[in-house]
Motif scaffolding. Structure first.
Motif, PDB file in Angstrom:
ATOM      1  N   GLY A 209       7.862   4.292 -11.582  1.00  0.00           N
ATOM      2  CA  GLY A 209       8.428   3.149 -10.879  1.00  0.00           C
ATOM      3  C   GLY A 209       7.402   2.061 -10.650  1.00  0.00           C
ATOM      4  N   PRO A 210       7.830   0.902 -10.128  1.00  0.00           N
ATOM      5  CA  PRO A 210       6.917  -0.236  -9.880  1.00  0.00           C
ATOM      6  C   PRO A 210       6.122  -0.068  -8.597  1.00  0.00           C
ATOM      7  N   TRP A 211       5.402   1.013  -8.479  1.00  0.00           N
ATOM      8  CA  TRP A 211       4.502   1.291  -7.359  1.00  0.00           C
ATOM      9  C   TRP A 211       3.398   2.204  -7.886  1.00  0.00           C
ATOM     10  N   VAL A 212       2.382   2.484  -7.081  1.00  0.00           N
ATOM     11  CA  VAL A 212       1.207   3.202  -7.572  1.00  0.00           C
ATOM     12  C   VAL A 212       0.879   4.384  -6.671  1.00  0.00           C
TER      13      VAL A 212
ATOM     14  N   GLY B 194       1.181   3.304  -2.748  1.00  0.00           N
ATOM     15  CA  GLY B 194       1.263   1.907  -2.340  1.00  0.00           C
ATOM     16  C   GLY B 194       2.424   1.225  -3.032  1.00  0.00           C
ATOM     17  N   GLY B 195       3.174   0.420  -2.286  1.00  0.00           N
ATOM     18  CA  GLY B 195       4.313  -0.286  -2.858  1.00  0.00           C
ATOM     19  C   GLY B 195       5.557   0.553  -2.980  1.00  0.00           C
TER      20      GLY B 195
ATOM     21  N   ASP C  84       4.471  -4.727   2.522  1.00  0.00           N
ATOM     22  CA  ASP C  84       3.269  -5.085   1.782  1.00  0.00           C
ATOM     23  C   ASP C  84       2.981  -3.992   0.758  1.00  0.00           C
ATOM     24  N   PRO C  85       2.816  -4.321  -0.520  1.00  0.00           N
ATOM     25  CA  PRO C  85       2.623  -3.276  -1.530  1.00  0.00           C
ATOM     26  C   PRO C  85       1.306  -2.525  -1.408  1.00  0.00           C
TER      27      PRO C  85
ATOM     28  N   GLY D 117       3.133  -0.465   7.788  1.00  0.00           N
ATOM     29  CA  GLY D 117       1.687  -0.545   7.897  1.00  0.00           C
ATOM     30  C   GLY D 117       1.037   0.495   7.004  1.00  0.00           C
ATOM     31  N   THR D 118      -0.286   0.603   7.115  1.00  0.00           N
ATOM     32  CA  THR D 118      -1.046   1.597   6.369  1.00  0.00           C
ATOM     33  C   THR D 118      -1.148   2.866   7.192  1.00  0.00           C
TER      34      THR D 118
END
Length: 743
Positions: free
Chosen positions: A486-489, A508-509, A515-516, A539-540
């Motif tokens: 998918g479009p995330w990492v 992330g993302g 926020d990605p 958030g992170t």
């Protein structure tokens, strides 16, 4: 959050600001360079913003075999409370009656105490939670939580003597929870106490007289050195969460001297202990520990092409691998330390520093068999040009000893392989291959986990443009399927559960509306099914698991959001208890406003100046410079912070009337692979980054690669960060004088 991040040295701050002023050159009006008040305000920012945010950290102390844990939380300056949590029933309450305990301890010690300043540590709860044992004033006490009664515990506290330790003086690399260390001087002379800071420097904390004891406030992980009156080291102690009694008896030096007299083992022993491999005259020798007989297995070693001491034995002790390393080129770099801390005169330092195009060490694995004492050559056709600065290769054997594996990182970083060598024939095959026309991120994106029971390999790959996990068949060297897509990492793998065949990782993302670059904890099965995002909150996130991994503590924050912690069930991710309620936002009373997110789309922050009580942005102040940009052209750093913190360096620039914007584009490795470009001019030689790397990417992703607004580029101050030796000076010089090369 007490004093989360340390403030950069004033010299470093002034240097950064000077670089910005040089970059802007004649565009700056005279009054925009900052007044003395601006500099004083910037340099005092760290001290003015310490100890302003509380209830921001949760360090769980889990009770053995129970769903309970306790933690200590800061509630104000030098104030704290203790909390007990029942994760299973979602209950959170004070660990004991703080007021009653303060009164009882004050009467027992004849020293008045405040409920929020008890000075207790090393808490141990009874299995039925009816009582708690702790340390206070160098003695152990027991508090009955039901009857609110205090008794002194006859057990002796744990003591660490200097004779039990070593003299390994090392920097303090970890800062954990608040704790205490009690120094007890058993010598006839006074001793000096030093804290070793993160740079390895000694910070004196006074003397402990002969026969005296002193309790010192510290943090878990901090290293303390004790010396005699002549400055000779006597003992080194590292503080822990439970507190520590450090007894100095003066025998550490003697034990350390005895340890250094022990001869290190010669050679590398086989797993069964019978054989010993050692090097002599650049060649490999085998020794039989039973008969005492020795054999020379190689004769082709030379001074510039010798065998290394890294020996990897097969599990059945029938064969081993030795590395033969051809020496690389020496390239000495000299630099002057203008103001050394131990003398007035400058110092000249020399170090090896290889440059693009220099000859690197070249390692080649060589296979030896024990039974016939034969050398089996390994064909290097699949690893002709390895990138290594020290000549090391990490060898890993298969559990059945049929093959051994090693990595090949081609110089230039456009090809990365995991290779397998047959231990009988010496043939080499490819298990995993990653190639790129630009750059393979070998330092961050080559995570792997071997599954010997099923002969499989979990591997991180960017072959589809996003960092995802793949399952490989080791026997065939082919990928079976991706675990994630998918479009995330995938940013980091947290845990592998081989029994349940699940991977726990941070991504992330993965939440498109956020926020990605915010990290979330996720879980997925080995077959790629049941992908579950386990954390909530924009958030992170960072998590801490219980010892049995049934529960975890989730703490998340943003630059404009204080930390928030919750306990949750690991399997269902069901929130159980809110562990902290931060007092307000992470603002700085009497020092200025909080940082704020400038744009979620391009993931930047906006520090604000404290020059006015209204907290106006730096760009609205008289003589303000529109923007200053911290940049890097490499794929190794994220410039924009993603969690709550003081951001002292960025705010210090705002105090100097810069509208600072840390930027995370121009090759930010956590986002995508396709950002770095123009890496090679010829095999093995990298071209220096060009200024156009600051331009937006050719094909920006709508959430990861937003363009830099042109209205902020009219008068842009540049702050070179990690690449100041290469691209930094080029950006700071006028266009006609950019031919600057540093050796």
């Amino acid at each position: 959050m007490q004093s989360g991040s340390s403030f950069a040295a004033p010299v470093l701050l002034r240097g950064c600001c000077l670089s910005l002023l040089l970059a802007l050159g004649g565009l700056l009006p005279a009054h925009a360079q900052g007044s003395r008040a601006d500099y004083d305000r910037a340099l005092s920012l760290a001290k003015r913003t310490e100890n302003k945010v509380f209830r921001a950290a949760v360090k769980a102390n889990w009770l053995p075999d129970q769903p309970h844990f306790w933690y200590r939380v800061a509630t104000g300056p030098d104030a704290q409370e203790f909390v007990l949590v029942d994760a299973e029933n979602a209950m959170r309450a004070p660990a004991f009656d703080h007021a009653a305990l303060a009164q009882a301890l004050g009467q027992a010690t004849e020293q008045p105490l405040r409920p929020d300043r008890l000075g207790v540590d090393q808490l141990e709860f009874a299995p039925d939670l009816g009582s708690v044992r702790f340390r206070h004033g160098g003695r152990l006490w027991r508090w009955d939580r039901r009857a609110n009664t205090l008794t002194q515990d006859p057990a002796e506290p744990t003591t660490r003597r200097s004779s039990q330790g070593s003299l390994d003086i090392r920097p303090s690399r970890r800062t954990g929870d608040e704790t205490t260390i009690t120094f007890i001087n058993r010598l006839a002379d006074p001793v000096e106490v030093f804290w070793i800071d993160s740079e390895g420097e000694r910070r004196s904390y006074g003397r402990v007289h002969a026969g005296a004891r002193r309790e010192q406030h510290t943090f878990a992980g901090h290293v303390w050195l004790v010396t005699n009156a002549l400055g000779q080291p006597l003992a080194v102690f590292e503080a822990d969460e439970a507190g520590l009694e450090a007894e100095i008896d003066g025998r550490a030096t003697e034990s350390e001297r005895r340890a250094t007299r022990r001869r290190p083992p010669e050679g590398t022993a086989s797993p069964d202990g019978r054989w010993l491999v050692f090097l002599r005259d650049f060649n490999v020798h085998l020794h039989d520990t039973r008969s005492g007989e020795s054999w020379t297995l190689s004769r082709d070693g030379a001074a510039d092409d010798a065998y290394a001491s890294a020996i990897a034995w097969a599990p059945d002790s029938s064969r081993f691998v030795a590395l033969r390393v051809r020496k690389g080129q020496e390239h000495k770099v000299h630099f002057v330390e203008a103001a050394p801390p131990d003398q007035l005169q400058p110092k000249l330092h020399t170090r090896d520093y290889l440059k693009p195009g220099d000859v690197l060490p070249r390692p080649r694995p060589v296979l030896f068999t024990v039974a016939d004492r034969r050398c089996l050559p390994v064909d290097d056709a699949l690893f002709p040009n390895p990138f290594t600065e020290n000549g090391d290769l990490e060898i890993r054997w298969a559990t059945d000893g049929s093959e051994f594996f090693f990595d090949y990182n081609q110089r230039g970083h456009q090809l990365y392989r995991i290779l397998a060598v047959n231990s009988t024939t010496g043939t080499v095959r490819v298990v995993v291959e990653e190639s790129s026309a630009t750059f393979v991120d070998y330092s961050n994106k080559t995570w792997r986990h071997w599954l010997p029971a099923t002969n499989e390999l979990l591997w991180m790959s960017e072959r589809d443009g996003w960092a995802h996990l793949w399952l490989y068949d080791v026997a065939t060297g082919q990928p079976r399927h991706p675990l994630t897509r998918g479009p995330w990492v995938v940013r980091r793998v947290e845990h592998i559960d081989e029994t349940a065949r699940q991977v726990w990782f941070f991504a992330g993302g993965v939440r498109p509306e956020q926020d990605p670059y915010h990290l979330h904890l996720c879980r997925v099965d080995f077959d790629g099914a049941n992908l579950t995002v386990l954390t909530e909150g924009d958030g992170t996130h960072r998590v801490e698991f219980s010892p049995d991994r049934r529960w975890f503590i989730d703490t998340w924050s943003r630059v404009d959001q204080p930390p928030s912690s919750n306990s949750a069930a690991a399997r269902t991710a069901t929130a159980c208890a809110n562990l902290n309620a931060p007092i307000g936002r992470p603002c700085w009373p009497r020092a200025g406003p909080c940082p704020s997110a400038w744009s979620r789309r391009v993931a930047t922050v906006r520090p604000r100046s404290t020059a006015s009580s209204s907290g106006r942005r730096a760009s609205t102040l008289p003589g303000a410079i529109p923007s200053s940009r911290r940049f890097t052209p490499g794929p190794t750093a994220r410039m924009c912070p993603k969690n709550s913190g003081r951001l002292v360096r960025q705010h210090a620039l705002a105090e100097l009337r810069f509208r600072h914007r840390p930027d995370r584009r121009a090759g930010h490795q956590p986002s995508r692979q396709a950002v770095p470009r123009r890496l090679l001019a010829e095999p093995g030689r990298r071209r220096f980054p060009r200024p156009h790397c600051l331009a937006p990417c050719r094909r920006p992703h709508p959430r990861l690669d937003g363009p830099f607004p042109r209205r902020h580029l009219r008068r842009l101050g540049r702050w070179p960060e990690r690449v100041a030796r290469l691209a930094g000076p080029r950006r700071l010089l006028p266009r006609g004088r950019r031919r600057l090369w540093l050796s």
